[in-house]
Enzyme design. Structure first.
Site, PDB file in Angstrom:
ATOM      1  CE  LYS A  70     -28.601 -45.823  49.590  1.00 56.87           C
ATOM      2  NZ  LYS A  70     -29.016 -46.089  50.947  1.00 56.87           N
ATOM      3  NE  ARG A 111     -28.147 -45.477  57.946  1.00 57.90           N
ATOM      4  CZ  ARG A 111     -28.232 -45.787  56.642  1.00 57.90           C
ATOM      5  NH1 ARG A 111     -27.170 -45.665  55.864  1.00 57.90           N
ATOM      6  NH2 ARG A 111     -29.362 -46.225  56.121  1.00 57.90           N
TER       7      ARG A 111
HETATM    8  C1  LIG Z   1     -29.258 -47.419  50.949  1.00 58.01           C
HETATM    9  C2  LIG Z   1     -30.310 -48.015  51.759  1.00 58.01           C
HETATM   10  C3  LIG Z   1     -30.779 -49.287  51.451  1.00 58.01           C
HETATM   11  C4  LIG Z   1     -30.240 -50.117  50.335  1.00 58.01           C
HETATM   12  O1  LIG Z   1     -28.991 -50.555  50.703  1.00 58.01           O
HETATM   13  P1  LIG Z   1     -28.157 -51.496  49.738  1.00 58.01           P
HETATM   14  O2  LIG Z   1     -27.030 -51.944  50.589  1.00 58.01           O
HETATM   15  O3  LIG Z   1     -27.721 -50.616  48.595  1.00 58.01           O
HETATM   16  O4  LIG Z   1     -29.034 -52.578  49.313  1.00 58.01           O
HETATM   17  C5  LIG Z   1     -31.779 -49.809  52.226  1.00 58.01           C
HETATM   18  N1  LIG Z   1     -32.290 -49.118  53.259  1.00 58.01           N
HETATM   19  C6  LIG Z   1     -31.869 -47.877  53.595  1.00 58.01           C
HETATM   20  C7  LIG Z   1     -32.484 -47.182  54.751  1.00 58.01           C
HETATM   21  C8  LIG Z   1     -30.867 -47.286  52.851  1.00 58.01           C
HETATM   22  O5  LIG Z   1     -30.458 -46.057  53.177  1.00 58.01           O
END
Ligand SMILES: *Cc1c(COP(=O)(O)O)cnc(C)c1O
Length: 361
Positions: A37, A132
């Site tokens: 993302k 979250r």
């Molecule tokens: C963005 C995200 C990740 C990855 O996080 P990083 O810190 O970029 O490795 C993993 N799990 C969820 C649910 C996320 O939204």
């Protein structure tokens, strides 16, 4: 003709960083889900995740999953953000797996999956304290797990997951990961079979791999920007990371003007373009360069991890950045290029703009 501002990406080093993480996880029986993302789904880099060993590619945004599917990069596609009720048909259409935390959303996914003649995989998120997404109450978790397993025939309960670090700054520990494993085993006892996936978090959970104290049953991590940014584990958490390339991404900006100017603004001061009241240190006349890159391209200038001791980022407006180059050996002039290290936030902003040129080296 080169165009600026530029985001420079070393694809070979990106792929090697991903391979190195995948290798270390595989040794512990852990699959790495590649989270794309932060790159706004740049296909070349997504391919590096896939070729580096990530069979499942994941994003919070459906558009990214749809693009990957069309380009046939990746084998399975996972939606990270809890599905919005308004996007359920697209979730079923473009995601094979989604992370979930709400019974009514599960029911809606099930109905749509049956309508489209698909079996959609779900991972139930457990709240372990970062505050979250996720089930906080174990009874509610168990109730929805049982409902998914026994009643929602369009869904397959693939497993459980947790997320830390994103909002509450919580660290991944043996304890909060073991809590996730306990929740998984509670569900397994109730449904009478093993879950396929116990997903122990994102990039920060790699610390538990490096330290070798990850609970045994964790078998998936969702790793995002770190193989590309190569910053957090070394510079925030202090791991040596000798196997990691740190030069995967840089920003390049063009110099528009170089002048000796006073360091304190002249006139009556109020607020800047963003309504902030700023303090400007008076250091006399200094040489400064104006760059053709600004907050629209990378966000907050104070967040840039500039490592060049001879260049100081003074501030920025939407499309301009002002840097102090008084102590710089190089004699910059208009048309020259300044290259600066970036990390997660700048990568996120830069890849989301169409007029930032991505250059692969
Ligand atoms: C963005 C995200 C990740 C990855 O996080 P990083 O810190 O970029 O490795 C993993 N799990 C969820 C649910 C996320 O939204």
């Amino acid at each position: 003709m080169e165009r600026y501002p530029q985001l420079v990406i070393n694809l070979e080093h990106a792929r090697e960083n991903i391979e190195n993480i995948v290798k270390r996880c595989e040794e512990k029986g852990i699959r790495v889900t590649g989270v794309i993302k932060v790159l706004n789904g740049l296909p070349e880099v997504c391919r590096a995740y896939y070729e580096g060993g990530c069979k499942v590619l994941a994003s919070s945004r459906i558009q990214h999953l749809r693009d990957l599917r069309e380009k046939e990069i990746g084998e399975e596609f996972e939606l990270l953000r809890i599905p919005m009720m308004s996007e359920i048909p697209d979730v079923i259409r473009y995601a094979d797996i989604s992370l979930n935390s709400d019974g009514s959303v599960l029911k809606a996914l099930n109905e749509e999956a049956l309508r489209q003649g698909k079996i959609h995989k779900v991972i139930l998120m457990v709240e372990v304290g970062d505050l979250r997404e996720g089930y906080w109450d174990k009874d509610e978790l168990l109730r929805d797990a049982l409902m998914t397993e026994n009643e929602l025939k369009g869904l397959y309960l693939e497993g459980v997951g947790m997320n830390v670090g994103c909002y509450g700054s919580v660290l991944p520990t043996f304890e909060n990961m073991q809590y996730l494993v306990d929740c998984a085993e509670m569900i397994e006892d109730a449904i009478g079979r093993k879950l396929d996936v116990i997903s122990g978090g994102g990039t920060s959970s790699l610390m538990r791999i490096i330290d070798g104290d990850i609970p045994e049953r964790i078998n998936d991590l969702r790793v995002g920007g770190e193989p590309i940014v190569a910053y957090t584990l070394k510079h925030v958490y202090g791991y040596p990371m000798e196997w990691q390339h740190e030069d995967v991404i840089r920003m390049r900006a063009e110099v528009l003007e170089v002048r000796d100017k006073p360091s304190h603004p002249i006139g009556e001061l109020a607020v800047d373009a963003f309504g902030h009241k700023n303090v400007y240190e008076d250091r006399g006349i200094r040489k400064r360069a104006l760059l053709g890159i600004g907050r629209q391209d990378y966000g907050e200038p104070a967040d840039i991890p500039n490592e060049d001791p001879h260049i100081e980022i003074l501030g920025a407006s939407s499309d301009h950045t002002i840097v102090d180059i008084e102590d710089c050996d190089r004699d910059y002039k208009a048309g020259d290029i300044i290259e600066i290290r970036i990390k997660y936030a700048q990568l996120m902003y830069m890849t989301s703009r169409q007029d930032v040129y991505v250059k692969y080296i």
